[in-house]
Design a protein around this motif. Structure first.
Motif, PDB file in Angstrom:
ATOM      1  N   TYR A  18       0.838  -1.201   0.000  1.00  0.00           N
ATOM      2  CA  TYR A  18       0.000   0.000   0.000  1.00  0.00           C
ATOM      3  C   TYR A  18       0.871   1.249   0.000  1.00  0.00           C
ATOM      4  N   GLY A  19       0.549   2.166  -0.912  1.00  0.00           N
ATOM      5  CA  GLY A  19       1.326   3.391  -0.989  1.00  0.00           C
ATOM      6  C   GLY A  19       2.542   3.272  -1.878  1.00  0.00           C
ATOM      7  N   GLU A  20       2.710   2.096  -2.519  1.00  0.00           N
ATOM      8  CA  GLU A  20       3.903   1.935  -3.350  1.00  0.00           C
ATOM      9  C   GLU A  20       3.523   1.741  -4.825  1.00  0.00           C
ATOM     10  N   SER A  21       2.322   2.158  -5.241  1.00  0.00           N
ATOM     11  CA  SER A  21       1.934   2.035  -6.642  1.00  0.00           C
ATOM     12  C   SER A  21       2.839   2.908  -7.494  1.00  0.00           C
ATOM     13  N   LYS A  22       2.987   2.518  -8.752  1.00  0.00           N
ATOM     14  CA  LYS A  22       3.868   3.272  -9.633  1.00  0.00           C
ATOM     15  C   LYS A  22       3.201   3.484 -10.988  1.00  0.00           C
ATOM     16  N   TYR A  23       3.797   4.332 -11.772  1.00  0.00           N
ATOM     17  CA  TYR A  23       3.261   4.695 -13.091  1.00  0.00           C
ATOM     18  C   TYR A  23       3.135   3.458 -13.973  1.00  0.00           C
ATOM     19  N   VAL A  24       1.974   3.290 -14.582  1.00  0.00           N
ATOM     20  CA  VAL A  24       1.724   2.138 -15.445  1.00  0.00           C
ATOM     21  C   VAL A  24       1.907   2.555 -16.904  1.00  0.00           C
ATOM     22  N   VAL A  25       2.722   1.834 -17.630  1.00  0.00           N
ATOM     23  CA  VAL A  25       2.865   2.050 -19.069  1.00  0.00           C
ATOM     24  C   VAL A  25       1.912   1.095 -19.759  1.00  0.00           C
ATOM     25  N   TYR A  26       0.891   1.650 -20.379  1.00  0.00           N
ATOM     26  CA  TYR A  26      -0.111   0.808 -21.042  1.00  0.00           C
ATOM     27  C   TYR A  26       0.402   0.362 -22.398  1.00  0.00           C
ATOM     28  N   ASN A  27       0.245  -0.901 -22.644  1.00  0.00           N
ATOM     29  CA  ASN A  27       0.705  -1.472 -23.912  1.00  0.00           C
ATOM     30  C   ASN A  27      -0.420  -1.337 -24.941  1.00  0.00           C
ATOM     31  N   THR A  28      -0.282  -0.363 -25.834  1.00  0.00           N
ATOM     32  CA  THR A  28      -1.304  -0.134 -26.873  1.00  0.00           C
ATOM     33  C   THR A  28      -0.788  -0.505 -28.258  1.00  0.00           C
TER      34      THR A  28
END
Length: 997
Positions: A18-28
Motif C-alpha cells: 500500500y502506498g507503493e503504486s507506480k506509473y503504469v505504461v499501457y501497452n497499446t
C-alpha cells in the motif's frame, strides 16, 4: 469473533505494498491477431454542420445553452492526444469544420498534423464538406460538395479518402453507394440508420455487412463493401467517456477503492462476443464516439489505453486502435463471401409507427432555394470559365461553400431549428449575390467581346430589374444563357409594368409575345414578402407577365430587346394577345398545341389528359392531420411522418376556373380555398402540363398540424408498383407494402410507403406511363393503384422527439405579427405510351434542373442592336451534345486547369434509342481553345481514374454467377479527343489548355 470485511481489504493492501503504486505504461501496440476475435476501436466524433446551433456556433462553441458543443476544442484536443501515443488513432469527417480550424493553425501545428495524417494516426474519411443527406439531395450537389472537400485534402495532405462514413443520414440511397462510394474511389461505406425490421433480420442472418450494387447499369464495376452498425454509430452501452459521461471508468489502481479491472474486462469481452455473434469473420468495429465528442480527448483515450492493455493481457479477445480503413482491409483479407444488396435503404423507421419520411418535404422553401441555386451555380461556373476566373473577385466560391453546407443531413432535410434554417438561407443569399456578380461581369464581358478584346478587362454595369418603365424610350435588354449542351427553345416569362411592349430578337426582328395579367394573389404575395424580408414595400408593382419564346444555342446566349410599342396598332394587337374566360360549359378544353386538358364545367376539376392518347386524370388536394403523439408519444414532426387519418380539401364556394388563352401558352387558374391557389400552364410545342401551386398559410386554428398533398388519380393499372428516382439519377421500382429484403410488418400504410423524390415519380401499366417531375425535393408515393401523390407543405404543432425539440411551424413575421409560411412551387405532368416516358423525364428533367439564366440591362434608343456580340456560342456553332449526355460540371480551377464532367442521362434498357453508348467530341466542345493535356479522374477529381481502378478491392459475392461485362466508355485518345459514355456513366476530366500567345 468475525473479522470485518474492511480489515481484510486493508490487510490485502498492506501485503501488496500500500502506498507503493507506480506509473503504469499501457501497452497499446497491439495489431490484428489471426485466430482471435479482433475488436477494432475506432475513435471518432460526429460534428453536424448545423442542427440545433448554426455552423459557426458549433465551431466556436457559442450558444451553449442550447447544446454544449465546440468543434474547435475537439480538433485542438485531438492533436496532443495523438502525439502522446503513436498507437492511438482518430478519424475526422466534416471538412467545413476542419478547413476552418486548419486556417487558424500555426505552421508548426500544421506540420505536426500533416505528419499525423501521413502516419495514419489521423485519418480524414468521407472527406466531403459535410456528411450530406441521401434523400433530399441532388446527385450533382452531392458530387460538388464531396469534390470540394476531397480536393482540399489532396492539396494539403496529398491523400485520398478511402472510406465512406455516412453514419447519421436517415436512410441511404443507391446513388450514394455507387456514385459517392465506388466512383469516388472508396473501398467501403459504413452507416448507422436502417429500418428497425431490416436490422433485426440482418442481425439474425449475419447480413449487416454486404456487397452493395447500387446501379443496375454499372453493376459490379461500381459495387462497394457496405456495413450497417449493429445499433447506431455510438459505442456499446457503458463505454462512453466524454467528460461527465456516466459509464464506469477502468479503475486500475489497487491502492484506491473500486478497483474493477476484471469486471470491466469481462464486460468488454461480453460485448465483443455479443457483436461477433451477429457479424461474419473474427473482426468487429466499435465506434468509440458520437455527436461532438472528444472536446477533451484525454478522457476517451485514457480509458481505451487501459482497455487495450488489460483486455489483451486477459487474452480472450484482441483489442486494438483502428480505423475503418484498417477494418476494411482486415475484412477483405478473410476472403469471405458476402451477401449482395441492390436498391436502397429507404424508407427508414427506427421503431414502430416512426417512419422518417416527413423530412422528404420538411421546409419546402429552403429545399426549393437550394435546388434553384444549385442550377444557378452550375451555370455561373460555366460563365466564370468563359470569362476567366478572377483572382481579385468576385468568384463562385462563396456559393460553393454555402451550397455544400446546405447538403448536410440537418440542412436541406429541414430537420434543423428555425434559427439554423435562417442561417443556411442567409449563407445561400450571400453566396448567390457574389455569384451574381460573376454572372454579370462574365456576360457583360462576353457581350462586349470583339476579336481582339481581352475578355478579362471588360466591364459593364449590371441591372437585374425587369420592371423598368419602358414608356420613356428605354429598352430592356435580356441576355438568355443556356447552360445545357444542346440547343433549346423555351418560353421566357418576366414581369412588366407596361402593357404596350414588343419583343425583338438580336437581329431586331419583332417576335411573337404574350401578356398575361398578374393576379392580385401574386401581387399581394410579392408585397408581403418584400416587406417581411427587406423591410419596405416595392417601389412599383408589375401588372403583367410578358411571355416570349427564346431560342438559345448550347452553352451559349441569345439577346432579346423589350421596348415600348407605339401607336393604336400596338394597342389593338395587344388586345388579341390574351383572352380571359370562365368555365361555364359542361366541359372546357385548354391548350394551344397538341396537348389538351379537359375540365369539367360542373365542378371545375381536371378530368382528361389528351395528346396522342387519352387518359382519365383527376387532380385533387387533401391533408393528413399530424398525429400529436398523445397515444404512444410518437408525434408527426420535422423528421417523422405520422398521419392521423386523411381529409380531402374541397373547393370553397363556387369560384369558377379562370382561363387565359394565347398563342404561346394557356393558363388555368383555380382558387381551391383561401390558402390554396393553383395555376396550370400548357405551352405550345410542349406535351406536359406545368402546375404551379401556392399553399399556405396552412390553418392551425383547430389546434391540428397538417401535411398537404396533391393527388393525381388516373385509370393506370399499376398493380402496387411505382418508380422513384435516387437523388435525381437511377429510378428504383417500389412496391406498396413490400420490401425485397424482409417481410414487412405494415403498421403505417401511408408513411411506410413514402419515398424521397428529387427528379420524379411515375407509374405504368401495359399501355400508359403517368409521370410527374418536381422542382425540388419532396416526398411522394402511390398509396392507391392509378394514383400518384406528392406532399407539398407541412405545418406541425408537436415535436417528434428526435432531438430538434422544436415543432415544424414555419412563419413569416412583419412587426411581430406572424403568419404561416406560404410555399410557391411547381410540378410537371406528362402521359406517354409505355416505354416512351424516359425521354421526357430525362431531357426535360435536365432542363428543369438547368433553366435558362437571365440577365438584364437597360439601354437607351437602339444602342444594343449595334453591340458587337448579341449571340454567343460556347461550343462549335455546328455542334451539340447528344440528347443523352449532359455537362454537369464545367469549372475553372485555381491553377487555370478546367474540371469537366459529362453524364450519360439514361439507364441501361431505359429507352430503346437513347440507352446506348454516346460520344462527345471535346475538340468541338472547346472549339475556341486547344487542349494540351487531359487526365481522366475519379468522380471527385482527387486521383487519376486509372490509379483508382488499380487499387479497387474485388470482393466475393455469395451465389453470384459471372455477370456480363459491364459497358464502359473507352480511353480518350489524345488525337481524336472523343469521350465515350455508357448508360449511367459519369466521366470526370481535368483539362489543361495551351495558353494564348
Amino acid at each position: 469473533m468475525a473479522v470485518p470485511t474492511w480489515l481484510w481489504v486493508l490487510l490485502v493492501l498492506v501485503l501488496n505494498g500500500y502506498g507503493e503504486s507506480k506509473y503504469v505504461v499501457y501497452n497499446t501496440t497491439s495489431s490484428i491477431v489471426p485466430g482471435k476475435l479482433n475488436v477494432h476501436l475506432v475513435p471518432h466524433t460526429h460534428d453536424d454542420v448545423g442542427w440545433l446551433k448554426t455552423v459557426d456556433q458549433y465551431y466556436v462553441g457559442s450558444n451553449n445553452s442550447i447544446q454544449g458543443a465546440c468543434v474547435q476544442y475537439v480538433l485542438d484536443s485531438i492533436v496532443p492526444a495523438l502525439l502522446a501515443d503513436k498507437n492511438r488513432k482518430f478519424i475526422y469527417v466534416e471538412q467545413a469544420f476542419f478547413q476552418r480550424w486548419w486556417r487558424d493553425q500555426s505552421e508548426e501545428v500544421q506540420s505536426t498534423v500533416k505528419k499525423l495524417v501521413s502516419s495514419g494516426q489521423l485519418e480524414l474519411i468521407n472527406g466531403g464538406w459535410c456528411m450530406h443527406d441521401e434523400a433530399a439531395t441532388h446527385y450533382i450537389d452531392m458530387i460538388d460538395q464531396t469534390t470540394l472537400g476531397h480536393r482540399y485534402i489532396k492539396d494539403q495532405f496529398n491523400v485520398t479518402p478511402r472510406i465512406g462514413w455516412q453514419i447519421d443520414p436517415f436512410g441511404h440511397s443507391a446513388a450514394q453507394a455507387y456514385l459517392l462510394g465506388a466512383e469516388v474511389g472508396f473501398d467501403s461505406l459504413f452507416f448507422g440508420r436502417i429500418d428497425y425490421q431490416d436490422r433485426a433480420k440482418r442481425k439474425d442472418e449475419k447480413t449487416l455487412e454486404v456487397i452493395w450494387r447500387g446501379s443496375k447499369s454499372l453493376g459490379s464495376s461500381s459495387q462497394i463493401f457496405a456495413g450497417a452498425f449493429p445499433e447506431n454509430y455510438e459505442p456499446p452501452s457503458n463505454f462512453y467517456y466524454e467528460v461527465n459521461d456516466d459509464s464506469p471508468i477502468v479503475q486500475d489502481n489497487p491502492d484506491l477503492f473500486d478497483y474493477n479491472v476484471p469486471h470491466r474486462v469481462n464486460e468488454f469481452v461480453s460485448a465483443a462476443i455479443s457483436q461477433a455473434n451477429i457479424t461474419r469473420t473474427n473482426h468487429v468495429m466499435w465506434t468509440m464516439g458520437t455527436d461532438f465528442k472528444y472536446q477533451y480527448a484525454h478522457t476517451w483515450f485514457r480509458q481505451m489505453d487501459k482497455f487495450i492493455h488489460y483486455v489483451n493481457q486477459d487474452g480472450r479477445v484482441n483489442a486494438l486502435y483502428s480505423t475503418p480503413s484498417i477494418y476494411t482491409d482486415a475484412k477483405y483479407a478473410t476472403n469471405e463471401y458476402w451477401p449482395l444488396k441492390n436498391d436502397d435503404y429507404f424508407p427508414y423507421a427506427d421503431r414502430i409507427n416512426a417512419y422518417w419520411t416527413g423530412y422528404f418535404t420538411s421546409r419546402p422553401a429552403i429545399k426549393g432555394y437550394v435546388r434553384m441555386l444549385s442550377g444557378y451555380y452550375l451555370a455561373a461556373r460555366q460563365l466564370e470559365f468563359f470569362k476567366g476566373k478572377s483572382k481579385t473577385g468576385p468568384t463562385t466560391d462563396s456559393l460553393a461553400d454555402a451550397l455544400a453546407i446546405a447538403q448536410h443531413h440537418d440542412a436541406v432535410t429541414g430537420t434543423e431549428r428555425q434559427h439554423v434554417a435562417d442561417d443556411y438561407a442567409k449563407r445561400l443569399s450571400i453566396g448567390y449575390t457574389e455569384a451574381e456578380g460573376v454572372v454579370a461581369a462574365s456576360l457583360a464581358c462576353m457581350t462586349d467581346l470583339t476579336s481582339n478584346t481581352d475578355c478579362k478587362s471588360s466591364s459593364m454595369n449590371y441591372c437585374p430589374s425587369s420592371e423598368a418603365d419602358l414608356s420613356k424610350g428605354k429598352n430592356l435588354v435580356i441576355v438568355v444563357y443556356n447552360p445545357l449542351g444542346w440547343k433549346r427553345e423555351d418560353v421566357v416569362k418576366i414581369p412588366v409594368i407596361n402593357e404596350n411592349v414588343v419583343v425583338r430578337d438580336f437581329r431586331g426582328k419583332e417576335i411573337q409575345s404574350q401578356l398575361i395579367p398578374l393576379l392580385n394573389i401574386s401581387v399581394s404575395l410579392r408585397k408581403f414578402h418584400t416587406m417581411a424580408y427587406l423591410g419596405k414595400s416595392p417601389r412599383v408593382s408589375p401588372r403583367y407577365w410578358l411571355a416570349f419564346s427564346a431560342t438559345v444555342p448550347p452553352l451559349g446566349f441569345s439577346t432579346y430587346i423589350v421596348s415600348s410599342a407605339k401607336g393604336a396598332a400596338a394597342i389593338s394587337k395587344r388586345q388579341l394577345v390574351y383572352k380571359s374566360e370562365t368555365s361555364k360549359n359542361y366541359k372546357v378544353s385548354v391548350g394551344p398545341g397538341n396537348l389538351k386538358l379537359v375540365y369539367s364545367g360542373n365542378d371545375d376539376k381536371l378530368t382528361q389528359y389528351i395528346n396522342s392518347r387519352s387518359l382519365s386524370v383527376e387532380q385533387s388536394f387533401s391533408y393528413y392531420p399530424g398525429d400529436d403523439g398523445s397515444v404512444d408519444l410518437q408525434a408527426s414532426g420535422a423528421y417523422i411522418f405520422r398521419p392521423n387519418g386523411t381529409h380531402p380539401i374541397k373547393t370553397e364556394g363556387q369560384v369558377p376556373l379562370t382561363i387565359f388563352r394565347g398563342p404561346l401558352l394557356d393558363e388555368v387558374h383555380q382558387r381551391i380555398n383561401s390558402w390554396i391557389y393553383q395555376v396550370t400552364r400548357l405551352y405550345k410545342g410542349k406535351e406536359h402540363a406545368e402546375i404551379e401551386y401556392t399553399v399556405g398559410p396552412i390553418p392551425i386554428d383547430d389546434g391540428i398540424g397538417k401535411e398537404i398533398v396533391t393527388k393525381l388519380t388516373s385509370s393506370v393499372k399499376n398493380d402496387k408498383k411505382f418508380y422513384t428516382d435516387s437523388n435525381g439519377r437511377d429510378f428504383i421500382e417500389r412496391i406498396r407494402d413490400y420490401r425485397k429484403d424482409w417481410n414487412l410488418e405494415v403498421n403505417q400504410p401511408v408513411a411506410g410507403n413514402y419515398y424521397p423524390i428529387n427528379l420524379g415519380i411515375y407509374l405504368k401499366d401495359n399501355n400508359t406511363e403517368l409521370s410527374v417531375l418536381a422542382d425540388r425535393s419532396v416526398g411522394g408515393s402511390s398509396i392507391v393503384d392509378g394514383e400518384l401523390e406528392l406532399m407539398l407543405h407541412r405545418r406541425l404543432l408537436c415535436d417528434d422527439d428526435r432531438g430538434v425539440a422544436e415543432a415544424l411551424n414555419e412563419t413569416v413575421c412583419i412587426h411581430d405579427e406572424c403568419k404561416g409560411l406560404i410555399i410557391l412551387g411547381k410540378y410537371y405532368l406528362r402521359v406517354d405510351p409505355t416505354g416512351e416516358g424516359a425521354k421526357w423525364r430525362r431531357s426535360f428533367g435536365q432542363e428543369l434542373y438547368s433553366p435558362f439564366l437571365l440577365a438584364f440591362t437597360e439601354q437607351g434608343g437602339d444602342n444594343w442592336t449595334r453591340s458587337p456580340v448579341t449571340t454567343f456560342f460556347g461550343m462549335d456553332p455546328s455542334y451539340a451534345l447528344p440528347d443523352n449526355v449532359a455537362i454537369i460540371t464545367l469549372q475553372e480551377l485555381e491553377n487555370g486547369e478546367v474540371l469537366l464532367r459529362l453524364a450519360h442521362l439514361y439507364e441501361i434498357g431505359e429507352d430503346k434509342d437513347l440507352s446506348v453508348m454516346a460520344s462527345v467530341e471535346l475538340k468541338k466542345v472547346f472549339a475556341n481553345k486547344k487542349i494540351n493535356k487531359i487526365e481522366e479522374m475519379s468522380l471527385s477529381a482527387n486521383q487519376q481514374r486509372a490509379q483508382m481502378e488499380k487499387k479497387r478491392l474485388v470482393w466475393k459475392v455469395e451465389g453470384s454467377t459471372e455477370e456480363p461485362k459491364v459497358l464502359r466508355g473507352g480511353p480518350v485518345g489524345p488525337a481524336k479527343l472523343v469521350v465515350e459514355l455508357a448508360p449511367m456513366e459519369i466521366r470526370t476530366f481535368v483539362i489543361n489548355f495551351y495558353s494564348k500567345r
